[in-house]
Design a protein around this motif. Structure first.
Motif, mmCIF file in Angstrom:
data_model
loop_
_atom_site.group_PDB
_atom_site.id
_atom_site.type_symbol
_atom_site.label_atom_id
_atom_site.label_comp_id
_atom_site.label_asym_id
_atom_site.label_seq_id
_atom_site.Cartn_x
_atom_site.Cartn_y
_atom_site.Cartn_z
ATOM 1 N N ASP A 49 3.013 -13.082 -4.634
ATOM 2 C CA ASP A 49 3.562 -12.562 -3.389
ATOM 3 C C ASP A 49 3.429 -11.040 -3.372
ATOM 4 O O ASP A 49 3.718 -10.370 -4.381
ATOM 5 C CB ASP A 49 5.035 -12.959 -3.270
ATOM 6 N N PHE A 50 3.006 -10.494 -2.242
ATOM 7 C CA PHE A 50 2.780 -9.052 -2.131
ATOM 8 C C PHE A 50 4.048 -8.260 -2.456
ATOM 9 O O PHE A 50 3.993 -7.250 -3.165
ATOM 10 C CB PHE A 50 2.277 -8.702 -0.727
ATOM 11 N N LYS A 51 5.195 -8.687 -1.938
ATOM 12 C CA LYS A 51 6.436 -7.946 -2.160
ATOM 13 C C LYS A 51 6.808 -7.915 -3.652
ATOM 14 O O LYS A 51 7.288 -6.898 -4.154
ATOM 15 C CB LYS A 51 7.565 -8.552 -1.341
ATOM 16 N N ASP A 52 6.593 -9.031 -4.335
ATOM 17 C CA ASP A 52 6.885 -9.072 -5.769
ATOM 18 C C ASP A 52 5.948 -8.145 -6.539
ATOM 19 O O ASP A 52 6.361 -7.429 -7.458
ATOM 20 C CB ASP A 52 6.748 -10.496 -6.301
ATOM 21 N N GLN A 53 4.673 -8.164 -6.151
ATOM 22 C CA GLN A 53 3.690 -7.297 -6.805
ATOM 23 C C GLN A 53 4.017 -5.829 -6.552
ATOM 24 O O GLN A 53 3.909 -4.982 -7.452
ATOM 25 C CB GLN A 53 2.296 -7.612 -6.277
ATOM 26 N N LEU A 54 4.440 -5.524 -5.337
ATOM 27 C CA LEU A 54 4.790 -4.148 -4.989
ATOM 28 C C LEU A 54 6.028 -3.688 -5.754
ATOM 29 O O LEU A 54 6.092 -2.535 -6.208
ATOM 30 C CB LEU A 54 5.024 -4.040 -3.483
ATOM 31 N N GLU B 163 -2.378 4.252 0.019
ATOM 32 C CA GLU B 163 -3.403 3.974 -0.979
ATOM 33 C C GLU B 163 -2.876 3.012 -2.051
ATOM 34 O O GLU B 163 -3.562 2.072 -2.449
ATOM 35 C CB GLU B 163 -3.867 5.275 -1.637
ATOM 36 N N THR B 164 -1.639 3.243 -2.482
ATOM 37 C CA THR B 164 -1.039 2.366 -3.479
ATOM 38 C C THR B 164 -0.780 0.978 -2.897
ATOM 39 O O THR B 164 -1.010 -0.041 -3.556
ATOM 40 C CB THR B 164 0.281 2.962 -3.998
ATOM 41 N N GLU B 165 -0.314 0.920 -1.656
ATOM 42 C CA GLU B 165 -0.095 -0.366 -0.998
ATOM 43 C C GLU B 165 -1.391 -1.169 -0.916
ATOM 44 O O GLU B 165 -1.403 -2.372 -1.182
ATOM 45 C CB GLU B 165 0.471 -0.161 0.407
ATOM 46 N N ASP B 166 -2.472 -0.488 -0.541
ATOM 47 C CA ASP B 166 -3.767 -1.174 -0.438
ATOM 48 C C ASP B 166 -4.206 -1.714 -1.799
ATOM 49 O O ASP B 166 -4.741 -2.825 -1.893
ATOM 50 C CB ASP B 166 -4.821 -0.217 0.114
ATOM 51 N N MET B 167 -3.961 -0.928 -2.843
ATOM 52 C CA MET B 167 -4.314 -1.369 -4.187
ATOM 53 C C MET B 167 -3.492 -2.593 -4.591
ATOM 54 O O MET B 167 -4.014 -3.551 -5.171
ATOM 55 C CB MET B 167 -4.089 -0.229 -5.190
ATOM 56 N N VAL B 168 -2.203 -2.584 -4.256
ATOM 57 C CA VAL B 168 -1.330 -3.707 -4.587
ATOM 58 C C VAL B 168 -1.734 -4.958 -3.818
ATOM 59 O O VAL B 168 -1.669 -6.077 -4.350
ATOM 60 C CB VAL B 168 0.142 -3.346 -4.307
ATOM 61 N N LYS B 169 -2.158 -4.798 -2.578
ATOM 62 C CA LYS B 169 -2.614 -5.949 -1.788
ATOM 63 C C LYS B 169 -3.801 -6.629 -2.466
ATOM 64 O O LYS B 169 -3.873 -7.863 -2.524
ATOM 65 C CB LYS B 169 -2.992 -5.504 -0.382
ATOM 66 N N MET C 226 5.011 -2.776 -9.168
ATOM 67 C CA MET C 226 4.283 -1.501 -9.160
ATOM 68 C C MET C 226 5.259 -0.330 -9.117
ATOM 69 O O MET C 226 5.078 0.669 -9.820
ATOM 70 C CB MET C 226 3.337 -1.456 -7.966
ATOM 71 N N LYS C 227 6.298 -0.443 -8.304
ATOM 72 C CA LYS C 227 7.279 0.641 -8.204
ATOM 73 C C LYS C 227 7.987 0.854 -9.531
ATOM 74 O O LYS C 227 8.217 1.991 -9.958
ATOM 75 C CB LYS C 227 8.293 0.336 -7.104
ATOM 76 N N ILE C 228 8.340 -0.242 -10.206
ATOM 77 C CA ILE C 228 8.981 -0.137 -11.517
ATOM 78 C C ILE C 228 8.050 0.560 -12.510
ATOM 79 O O ILE C 228 8.476 1.409 -13.299
ATOM 80 C CB ILE C 228 9.379 -1.531 -12.033
ATOM 81 N N SER C 229 6.771 0.213 -12.475
ATOM 82 C CA SER C 229 5.791 0.830 -13.370
ATOM 83 C C SER C 229 5.681 2.328 -13.121
ATOM 84 O O SER C 229 5.641 3.130 -14.062
ATOM 85 C CB SER C 229 4.423 0.165 -13.173
ATOM 86 N N LEU C 230 5.663 2.728 -11.848
ATOM 87 C CA LEU C 230 5.575 4.146 -11.507
ATOM 88 C C LEU C 230 6.843 4.884 -11.926
ATOM 89 O O LEU C 230 6.774 6.027 -12.385
ATOM 90 C CB LEU C 230 5.337 4.315 -10.004
ATOM 91 N N GLU C 231 7.992 4.237 -11.783
ATOM 92 C CA GLU C 231 9.251 4.870 -12.193
ATOM 93 C C GLU C 231 9.286 5.102 -13.699
ATOM 94 O O GLU C 231 9.782 6.138 -14.168
ATOM 95 C CB GLU C 231 10.423 3.999 -11.741
#
Length: 235
Positions: A43-48, A28-34, A51-56
Motif C-alpha cells: 500500500d502506498f501509504k504504508d510505504q510512504l 520527488e520523494t512521493e514519486d519514488m515511493v509510488k 520512508m518518513k521513518i527512514s528519513l527521520e
C-alpha cells in the motif's frame, strides 16, 4: 559533535543542524515511493510511512568532519530526501552555516576532507572529486565514470573516500569493484594506481584511506572484513 582538549575534556559541543529539522516529503520523494510500492506491491501509504521513518532516522547521522585553520565542516544527510549537505562551524562549534547542498551519495557515504583552507568532497554518486572554498563555491572538479581507463572511477558510486597529502596530491579510495587506491594531482591529473585489494567483492562501503607520515605505507579500511589493509609504497 564534540571538541576535546589535549586531556580529553569536552570544551564545546554542537548538534547536527538537521537533527531536529522537520521531515518534509517532497513530490520527488512521493514519486519514488509510488514506484517502490508498485514493485513491492505494498500500500502506498504504508510505504510512504516507512520512508518518513527512514528519513527521520537519517537526521542523526554525521558522515564526515573536517577542520581548517578557520572552520569546522560537517557532512550530514538532508532531512527531506536522500542527498547530503555540508555545514560550516566556527572552531567553537557555533554559527552553523549551510555551504554545500544536494550532494548525491550512495549507501550512507559522504566523506569530506580539507587542505589549505579548501573543502574536498568525493561526490561518489557523480563519480567526481570536487573542491570548494569555505563559503561552498565550487573551485575545481574532476573525474568520470568508466571501467576501461585506470583514471576513471569504475564502481557504481566512486570514489568513496579521499585523503589530501601534504603536497596537495589526492588519494582517492574506491570500494569498487575493483577496491583500490588511486593518486591524482590537485588539478585532477591521474598519476598512478597505488594499490588494489585482491579478492575484494566491491561492496558499497566506506574505505577510509591514509598514508604514513614517512610516505612508506598506505592504509585502507575494509569494513567487510573488519580489517585495515596495509600496503608498502612502490620503490
Amino acid at each position: 559533535m564534540l571538541k576535546l582538549d589535549a586531556t580529553g575534556k569536552v570544551v564545546a559541543s554542537a548538534e547536527s543542524p538537521v537533527s531536529k529539522e522537520k521531515v518534509v516529503i517532497t513530490k520527488e520523494t512521493e514519486d519514488m515511493v509510488k514506484e517502490m510500492a508498485k514493485q513491492t506491491k505494498r500500500d502506498f501509504k504504508d510505504q510512504l510511512a516507512d520512508m518518513k521513518i527512514s528519513l527521520e532516522k537519517r537526521r542523526a547521522d554525521v558522515t564526515g568532519l573536517s577542520v581548517t585553520d578557520q572552520d569546522v565542516f560537517m557532512a550530514v544527510p538532508s532531512p527531506s530526501d536522500f542527498t547530503y549537505r555540508v555545514y560550516c562551524f566556527t572552531h567553537g562549534l557555533a554559527e552553523p552555516k549551510l555551504v554545500v547542498d544536494k550532494l548525491r551519495g550512495c549507501c550512507g557515504q559522504m566523506d569530506i576532507q580539507s587542505h589549505e583552507g579548501k573543502l574536498w568532497i568525493p561526490h561518489n554518486a557523480r563519480h567526481a572529486v570536487e573542491s570548494h572554498d569555505r563559503d561552498g563555491k565550487e573551485l575545481t572538479k574532476f573525474g568520470k565514470e568508466g571501467r576501461v581507463k585506470a583514471s576513471d572511477f569504475g564502481g557504481c558510486c566512486e570514489p568513496k573516500n579521499l585523503r589530501v597529502l601534504a603536497d596537495g596530491d589526492i588519494l582517492a579510495a574506491e570500494s569498487g569493484p575493483p577496491t583500490c587506491i588511486k593518486r591524482f594531482s590537485s588539478d585532477g591529473k591521474f598519476k598512478e594506481v597505488i594499490a588494489i585489494v585482491d579478492g575484494a567483492k566491491g561492496d558499497c562501503v566506506r574505505v577510509t584511506v591514509e598514508r604514513s607520515a614517512d610516505g612508506k605505507r598506505y592504509y585502507m579500511l575494509d569494513t567487510t572484513k573488519g580489517a585495515i589493509h596495509v600496503f608498502a609504497a612502490k620503490s
